[in-house]
Design a protein around this motif. Structure first.
Motif, PDB file in Angstrom:
ATOM      1  N   THR A  22       1.053  -0.995   0.407  1.00 53.19           N
ATOM      2  CA  THR A  22      -0.283   0.002  -0.010  1.00 53.19           C
ATOM      3  C   THR A  22       0.964   1.248  -0.160  1.00 53.19           C
ATOM      4  O   THR A  22       1.913   1.343   0.650  1.00 53.19           O
ATOM      5  CB  THR A  22      -0.720  -0.137   1.625  1.00 53.19           C
ATOM      6  OG1 THR A  22      -1.555  -1.127   1.482  1.00 53.19           O
ATOM      7  CG2 THR A  22      -2.127   0.628   1.405  1.00 53.19           C
ATOM      8  N   ALA A  35     -11.430  -3.417  -3.016  1.00 54.38           N
ATOM      9  CA  ALA A  35     -10.430  -4.001  -1.610  1.00 54.38           C
ATOM     10  C   ALA A  35      -9.777  -5.362  -1.363  1.00 54.38           C
ATOM     11  O   ALA A  35     -10.528  -6.788  -2.287  1.00 54.38           O
ATOM     12  CB  ALA A  35     -11.513  -3.408  -0.347  1.00 54.38           C
ATOM     13  N   SER A  38     -10.433 -10.640  -1.864  1.00 54.58           N
ATOM     14  CA  SER A  38     -10.649  -9.452  -2.312  1.00 54.58           C
ATOM     15  C   SER A  38     -11.595  -9.518  -3.178  1.00 54.58           C
ATOM     16  O   SER A  38     -12.265 -10.097  -2.721  1.00 54.58           O
ATOM     17  CB  SER A  38      -9.714  -9.371  -3.753  1.00 54.58           C
ATOM     18  OG  SER A  38      -9.787  -8.644  -4.118  1.00 54.58           O
ATOM     19  N   THR A  54      -5.224  -1.426  -7.385  1.00 55.27           N
ATOM     20  CA  THR A  54      -5.763  -0.404  -6.393  1.00 55.27           C
ATOM     21  C   THR A  54      -5.451   1.239  -7.679  1.00 55.27           C
ATOM     22  O   THR A  54      -3.918   0.998  -6.802  1.00 55.27           O
ATOM     23  CB  THR A  54      -6.974   0.049  -5.469  1.00 55.27           C
ATOM     24  OG1 THR A  54      -7.364  -1.493  -5.825  1.00 55.27           O
ATOM     25  CG2 THR A  54      -7.827   0.863  -5.153  1.00 55.27           C
ATOM     26  N   ILE A  99      -1.768  -1.536  -3.633  1.00 57.60           N
ATOM     27  CA  ILE A  99      -2.562   0.242  -3.721  1.00 57.60           C
ATOM     28  C   ILE A  99      -1.976   1.153  -3.951  1.00 57.60           C
ATOM     29  O   ILE A  99      -0.873   2.100  -2.882  1.00 57.60           O
ATOM     30  CB  ILE A  99      -3.926  -0.037  -2.931  1.00 57.60           C
ATOM     31  CG1 ILE A  99      -4.691  -1.271  -2.656  1.00 57.60           C
ATOM     32  CG2 ILE A  99      -4.344   1.151  -2.230  1.00 57.60           C
ATOM     33  CD1 ILE A  99      -4.723  -1.665  -1.023  1.00 57.60           C
TER      34      ILE A  99
END
Length: 624
Positions: free
Chosen positions: A463, A618, A614, A509, A486
């Motif tokens: 992330t 998310a 998932s 993402t 992400i």
């Protein structure tokens, strides 16, 4: 088609396919893999592999189920029932000193090393010293033929091993020493070993310090040791085992032939003058177990670089005085006091001091050392050092990078931080923070440096926070276990190959409303069919943007906060099952990145283990 990752430490390969596998783009597939490593293939297919594209690059050898590799040495099973093996050859070129073990473990079995195979170290031109284990019984012909730099041989076997002619001609002609057990010296002299310059292995002298605790102090050696002094952690006296916890006063003082000292973790005390005057001593590793080092313990030595561990609180007087070759020095974080003349030398050019509070200095601690020496101090402490007595005399005090929660940062006066690496290789979920705090001061994490996490094979999810604008070249290249990525809303630029060979990535993402600009091969080997979630209002922009438009499964999400999208609250793990009462579409991956479930069942049961779940753009870790 066969693909691989960056495996530059690969020591050997075994390929059991009888037909050489087709390799897609060999230069990329085996990028970084050394061509000289042995690649074992079926004996009947050896010629086919030698003729096959890409495979012909390697050191091809016929596969033998009796051979195996441990460390840098390959072994051959001599007797499976007796569990004995011989050394076949090193996997990679040996440089310097080589210690052959007494036993090796393979597939749950311990084998005794009894022999060196024919030509096992033939042409090992960079070996300088060899230690044969007590278990050795046979050294085959040409085992060490043409080893011109061999300066020393130690044979720990009590009974002289048998060997063939032309075994160690370089040793024989140079008269380099061959050390054997003292009690066996005369026995060796009566065998073919007599042609060498035989010497008795120095016998270490121990003094019992605590009978109840079974501890001893090392008090020296007879005769004087030469070369590497490998201090044992334990010793046996009258049938009882004792721990070696200290090295005594003057134990090796003026032993001018010692070149290196290996100190075990059992030692807590190195007494005064222990190695003083060991002029040839150039290398010593002091373990964290050592809490006390006496005055002048390493004075007048040839040591070039040393790290004094964090276990020390005081550096005694004259510790490295007149050790004129000492050029690099690291002082541990708990040192509060440094005694007189501790580093009175003249070649020091770099120091690293890990103590947050400048240690107090005695008289002439750095006598004869230039005040232009580079002095690295902990992050945020440079002003304290520049104001402290003795330290303020140095003109080149620099701060080390900031370390917070295992990540290493470079910072600027604008209170911006860049992630430049890590202390210990991260594993599992890597959440890079948006801000870090040190000494009450906040820093905004705004970039990730080139190669910061290159080759971190155990990261499963990354992330990148909203504050980060730039991800450097190759930043996450080779993160071959990363399943989920992400990227925060502020990411503008992603460097060359930043996520190259992250080929188990299953979804991304990207929260930036403007598609980030990417360098070449950013997503090399990443599947272009994985779902890529982007802001709804930017979906068409991503579909038109270079690189992003290559992904065929771009999907819209709402919101741009780094904390969204989030896992729906209705999804839960209970009783070893995933409960999905709303029938949402769920993807589940194992820790290798393999998709093990995809669907909208209201309950999902899987074998016990850790998975990545998932849903709705998310993801999270789940334990079944």
């Amino acid at each position: 088609m066969m693909r691989s990752h960056i495996c530059n430490n690969l020591g050997t390969m075994t390929v059991l396919a009888k037909v050489p596998p087709k390799v897609d783009d060999g230069m990329r597939t085996f990028y970084g893999v050394k061509r000289e490593i042995p690649v074992y293939v079926p004996a009947e297919s050896l010629e086919a592999y030698k003729a096959a594209d890409v495979w012909s690059w390697f050191n091809l050898q016929a596969y033998d189920p009796n051979k195996f590799t441990v460390g840098n040495l390959q072994y051959n099973i001599l007797d499976a029932s007796a569990k004995t093996v011989e050394v076949v050859n090193p996997v990679e070129e040996v440089v310097g000193r080589l210690v052959i073990p007494s036993t090796v473990s393979y597939n749950g079995t311990d084998y005794i090393v009894e022999a060196l195979g024919y030509g096992s170290f033939y042409n090992a031109k960079k070996v300088t010293e060899l230690v044969l284990p007590p278990t050795i019984k046979l050294v085959n012909d040409l085992s060490f033929f043409n080893c011109p730099k061999m300066e020393k041989l130690t044979v720990l076997a009590v009974n002289p091993p048998s060997y063939s002619d032309n075994l160690f001609p370089d040793l024989e002609y140079s008269r380099a020493p061959v050390f054997v057990p003292a009690e066996s010296l005369e026995k060796y002299k009566k065998t073919s070993w007599a042609v060498f310059n035989l010497k008795a292995i120095p016998k270490m002298k121990f003094i019992i310090t605590d009978e109840a605790a079974k501890t001893v102090e090392l008090d020296g050696c007879e005769p004087e040791p030469e070369g590497v002094l490998d201090i044992p952690a334990t010793t046996v006296i009258d049938g009882k085992e004792y721990r070696v916890t200290s090295i005594g006063n003057d134990a090796f003082r003026d032993c001018t032939k010692i070149t290196e000292v290996i100190i075990p973790e059992s030692v807590t005390v190195i007494a005064r003058y222990a190695f003083n005057g060991c002029s040839a001593l150039s290398k010593v590793t002091i373990p964290e177990s050592v809490t006390t080092i006496g005055i002048y313990a390493f004075g007048y030595t040839g040591i070039t670089e040393v790290t004094l561990p964090g276990s020390l609180t005081k550096i005694e007087e004259g510790l490295f005085s007149y050790s004129t070759y000492l050029s690099e020095l690291t002082i541990g974080e708990n040192v509060t006091e440094i005694g007189n003349y501790a580093f009175a030398t003249n070649n020091l050019y770099e120091m690293t001091i890990l103590a947050n509070v400048p240690p107090t200095l005695g008289k002439d601690v750095f006598w004869n050392i230039s005040n232009t020496v580079v002095v690295y101090v902990p992050f945020g402490t440079s002003e304290a050092y520049k104001a402290a007595a003795g330290w303020k005399d140095f003109k080149n005090i620099r701060e080390l990078p900031l370390i917070v929660d295992n990540l290493i940062y470079a910072t600027t006066d604008a209170k911006a931080a860049e992630v430049i690496g890590y202390e210990t290789e991260p594993a599992g979920v890597l959440n890079i923070p948006a801000t870090i705090t040190h000494n009450g001061m906040d820093y905004s994490v705004e970039s990730i440096a080139e190669s910061a996490f290159n080759g971190c094979h155990f990261i499963t999810k990354v992330t990148v926070p909203n504050n980060v604008t730039t991800i450097g070249d190759y930043a996450f290249q080779g993160c071959t276990s990363c399943v989920v990525l992400i990227l925060g809303e502020s990411v503008e630029n992603i460097g060359v190959g930043a996520f190259a060979t992250c080929n188990v990535l299953k979804e991304m993402t990207v929260l930036a409303t403007v598609p980030p600009v990417t360098g070449a091969e950013v997503f090399y080997l990443v599947d272009r069919e994985i779902p890529v979630y982007v802001p709804a209002e930017s979906l068409e922009a991503y579909k038109a943007a270079e690189v992003w438009k290559e992904f065929t499964n771009l999907q819209a999400i709402s919101g741009t906060a780094i904390d969204t999208p989030s896992m729906p609250e209705s999804i839960s793990i209970q009783g070893g099952m995933l409960h999905n009462p709303q029938g949402l579409t769920v993807n589940i991956y194992d820790m290798t990145g393999r998709l093990v479930y995809s669907g909208n069942a209201t309950t999902v049961e899987l074998p016990a283990g850790i998975y990545v779940v998932s849903c709705n753009g998310a993801s999270c870790k789940a334990v079944f």
